[in-house]
Design a protein around this motif. Sequence first.
Motif: not given
Length: 77
Positions: A29-32, A48-50, A55-56
């Motif tokens: 999972a990548i949060e860019p 779920m980890k990301v 969370p937002d």
Amino acid sequence: MSVAERAKAIYESELRKRMEREHPQQFIAIEPESHAFFLGSSFIDAAMKVKEAFPDRKAFVLRVGHEAAFHIGAASR
């Protein structure tokens, strides 16, 4: 650029070689926005980890070594 496009670009430029060598078949999972990434043995585990860390924010999950997180249907011959 969409979240998916940004995440895929980060994967290609920063993560692909190492992930495919060290974590084949796992989900990432990548949060860019932050370039943070989270590995999991399943889609939901990585997601779920990301989500817990950011969370937002929107993130994108893909499967290491594959073009997509899931393949639907039978392969053509």
